[in-house]
Design an enzyme around this catalytic site. Structure first.
Site, PDB file in Angstrom:
ATOM      1  N   ARG A   1       5.479   2.097   0.559  1.00  0.00           N
ATOM      2  CA  ARG A   1       4.704   3.083  -0.171  1.00  0.00           C
ATOM      3  C   ARG A   1       3.917   4.055   0.703  1.00  0.00           C
ATOM      4  O   ARG A   1       3.111   4.822   0.195  1.00  0.00           O
ATOM      5  CB  ARG A   1       3.758   2.398  -1.178  1.00  0.00           C
ATOM      6  CG  ARG A   1       4.510   1.622  -2.252  1.00  0.00           C
ATOM      7  CD  ARG A   1       3.604   0.683  -2.998  1.00  0.00           C
ATOM      8  NE  ARG A   1       2.782   1.398  -3.959  1.00  0.00           N
ATOM      9  CZ  ARG A   1       1.733   0.848  -4.580  1.00  0.00           C
ATOM     10  NH1 ARG A   1       1.396  -0.394  -4.305  1.00  0.00           N
ATOM     11  NH2 ARG A   1       1.037   1.530  -5.445  1.00  0.00           N
TER      12      ARG A   1
ATOM     13  N   PHE B   1     -10.440   2.497   5.625  1.00  0.00           N
ATOM     14  CA  PHE B   1     -10.862   1.147   5.300  1.00  0.00           C
ATOM     15  C   PHE B   1     -10.999   0.251   6.528  1.00  0.00           C
ATOM     16  O   PHE B   1     -11.560  -0.839   6.431  1.00  0.00           O
ATOM     17  CB  PHE B   1      -9.864   0.491   4.335  1.00  0.00           C
ATOM     18  CG  PHE B   1      -9.825   1.121   2.993  1.00  0.00           C
ATOM     19  CD1 PHE B   1     -10.708   0.737   2.002  1.00  0.00           C
ATOM     20  CD2 PHE B   1      -8.900   2.117   2.695  1.00  0.00           C
ATOM     21  CE1 PHE B   1     -10.683   1.313   0.753  1.00  0.00           C
ATOM     22  CE2 PHE B   1      -8.866   2.703   1.451  1.00  0.00           C
ATOM     23  CZ  PHE B   1      -9.760   2.307   0.478  1.00  0.00           C
TER      24      PHE B   1
ATOM     25  N   LYS C   1      -6.711  -4.839  13.951  1.00  0.00           N
ATOM     26  CA  LYS C   1      -7.159  -4.033  12.811  1.00  0.00           C
ATOM     27  C   LYS C   1      -8.277  -4.796  12.106  1.00  0.00           C
ATOM     28  O   LYS C   1      -8.079  -5.927  11.663  1.00  0.00           O
ATOM     29  CB  LYS C   1      -5.985  -3.791  11.861  1.00  0.00           C
ATOM     30  CG  LYS C   1      -6.315  -2.919  10.666  1.00  0.00           C
ATOM     31  CD  LYS C   1      -5.041  -2.668   9.853  1.00  0.00           C
ATOM     32  CE  LYS C   1      -5.293  -1.761   8.671  1.00  0.00           C
ATOM     33  NZ  LYS C   1      -4.041  -1.501   7.922  1.00  0.00           N
TER      34      LYS C   1
ATOM     35  N   ASN D   1       3.321   6.484  10.772  1.00  0.00           N
ATOM     36  CA  ASN D   1       3.406   5.038  10.590  1.00  0.00           C
ATOM     37  C   ASN D   1       4.610   4.434  11.313  1.00  0.00           C
ATOM     38  O   ASN D   1       4.955   3.273  11.109  1.00  0.00           O
ATOM     39  CB  ASN D   1       3.444   4.676   9.106  1.00  0.00           C
ATOM     40  CG  ASN D   1       2.056   4.656   8.494  1.00  0.00           C
ATOM     41  OD1 ASN D   1       1.059   4.524   9.199  1.00  0.00           O
ATOM     42  ND2 ASN D   1       1.972   4.794   7.185  1.00  0.00           N
TER      43      ASN D   1
END
Length: 471
Positions: free
Chosen positions: A136, A26, A44, A142
């Site tokens: 999540r 995305f 980002k 990450n």
């Protein structure tokens, strides 16, 4: 399928483009130099072709979440968010030159470093949970590394507030680090599934591979999902990993959510216990402390340390399982200072969606509970003005026993101290307490109100019998 080319970096006033850092489904991430103050930053930027109202809202939610949480030393810092001239939303973040995803497969990470990373990242997760936020997507890639070598948790892009997690279907899955109930689409995310991901992440950092990955075998999505759902957690294969740590990770990745550590905080305490066992410097807890917890602090320099002679169970407020006929494990409870009363069964596995847990870090609570368990807490002055809990009710549901009571008139700053089988647990505001039993037996509890450093009279003892525990 070939990777797409990165999008064109936007022209951002006050920033100079340097190079591409990475691309995702995305968004793209670019390295810029900020002109004032002068520093390198990661930006980002959403892809133009995916920008719609829903995606824009998700991006804004990520920006807001990370801004709220980024003061935490183990959460990536967000500097600002805006919309570029070409209409693409962007997020300006702290630049980190490396991720653990690049290291753990290439070199064997030292055991002490992995334990420290585990405590720090779990502290970040616990902090998010106390703000009502699920990450999540906890996984090694990450976890970024700052210029000073400090691990930080990034990418809250698919995070959701705890109250919205069940209803949200916009969840991306990183299969090797996703709990079985998430893969089976039973839940979109819970505190228990985050504990599973923490365990899987620490395991990966130790083993150099994800927990159910078979070297040289079939590690496709279908095969991985099948093993995650059915197979036992294999040992890490490292001779320097003690059995106690293997057990901590195996428990965190239990198939049944109720068998896992009840919170990220409990997972932290287990890792700290391993550090203590190995005579390693204990990694400090990094969870913000509330005013109530500060009021109970005795020694601010030792408020996060499990000292010699103090059991992990006492320090964390967990049962040491010395039970008369029953072994019980406390389940996570809501400590929201503004809400009491009955909780749904799902709420027992998640913190409140608004407000923070009053227990804070267990920074001072570790000291406080240690005093309670040791019987050293003295009652100062006249306790006659402290309300007394009149009627404690007990109910059982399989292996779970729940004690509940009516609010006798708590004031701001008051708390309950629940004592089960002679052992006192961490102060709480919720008017109920649940335990998971490991074997049949009788379980008894009393509840005392704590106010201004004093304890009142305990309630009448309430006992209940559990004849059979499901296996």
């Amino acid at each position: 399928m070939s990777r797409r080319l990165p999008s064109t970096p936007p022209n951002l006033p006050g920033f100079s483009f340097i190079r591409v850092l990475g691309s995702g489904g995305f968004a793209d991430v670019f390295l810029y130099e900020q002109n004032m103050p002068r520093r390198l930053v990661a930006v980002k930027v959403l892809l133009a072709e995916v920008v719609n109202d829903e995606v824009r809202q998700m991006f804004q939610a990520e920006a807001n979440l990370m801004a709220q949480l980024s003061s935490h030393p183990s959460i990536l810092t967000v500097y600002q968010a805006s919309v570029a001239a070409d209409g693409r939303p962007y997020l300006v973040m702290e630049y980190c030159s490396a991720t653990l995803g690049q290291r753990y497969r290439a070199v064997q990470l030292p055991l002490a470093e992995v334990l420290s990373i585990g405590v720090r990242i779990a502290s970040a997760v616990e902090t998010a949970h106390r703000q009502g936020v699920l990450h999540r997507d906890i996984k090694p890639s990450n976890i970024l590394t700052t210029a000073y070598g400090h691990p930080v948790l990034s990418d809250f892009g698919i995070a959701a507030t705890l109250g919205q997690a069940e209803a949200s279907d916009a969840v991306g899955l990183s299969v090797p680090w996703s709990a079985p109930e998430v893969l089976l689409d039973e839940v979109a995310g819970t505190v228990a599934s985050e504990v599973w991901s923490l365990g899987a992440t620490v395991y990966s950092l130790l083993a150099g591979r994800s927990p159910f990955e078979v070297p040289g075998g079939d590690n496709g999505t279908v095969a991985l999902v099948g093993r995650i759902e059915k197979a036992k957690v294999p040992p890490t294969g490292r001779p320097d990993v003690p059995r106690s740590l293997e057990a901590v990770l195996s428990r965190a990745m239990s198939k049944r959510p109720t068998d896992r550590q009840g919170s990220a905080l409990e997972f932290i305490r287990d890792l700290q216990a391993v550090e203590e066992e190995l005579a390693l410097p204990q990694t400090p807890l990094e969870v913000a402390m509330d005013d109530w917890a500060l009021a109970t602090a005795v020694d601010l320099d030792e408020r996060t340390r499990i000292g010699a002679g103090t059991s992990v169970a006492a320090a964390s407020g967990r049962s040491r399982r010395r039970r008369a006929g029953a072994s019980a494990r406390p389940m996570p409870r809501s400590l929201d200072s503004h809400s009491q009363g009955s909780l749904s069964s799902r709420a027992r596995t998640t913190p409140p969606s608004t407000g923070r847990l009053i227990l804070g870090v267990a920074i001072a609570a570790a000291v406080f509970v240690g005093l309670v368990v040791a019987g050293l807490l003295t009652v100062a002055g006249n306790a006659g003005d402290i309300p007394v809990v009149a009627d404690v009710r007990a109910s059982t549901d399989g292996a779970t026993v729940e004690f509940a009571w009516d609010d006798p008139g708590l004031r701001q700053g008051d708390a309950y101290i629940v004592t089960v089988q002679g052992e006192s647990f961490a102060p709480q505001r919720a008017a109920e307490y649940a335990l998971s039993l490991d074997e049949p037996g009788t379980v008894c509890a009393t509840v005392t109100v704590w106010r201004d450093g004093r304890t009142g009279e305990p309630s009448a003892e309430r006992c209940t019998e559990v004849d059979e525990v499901p296996r």
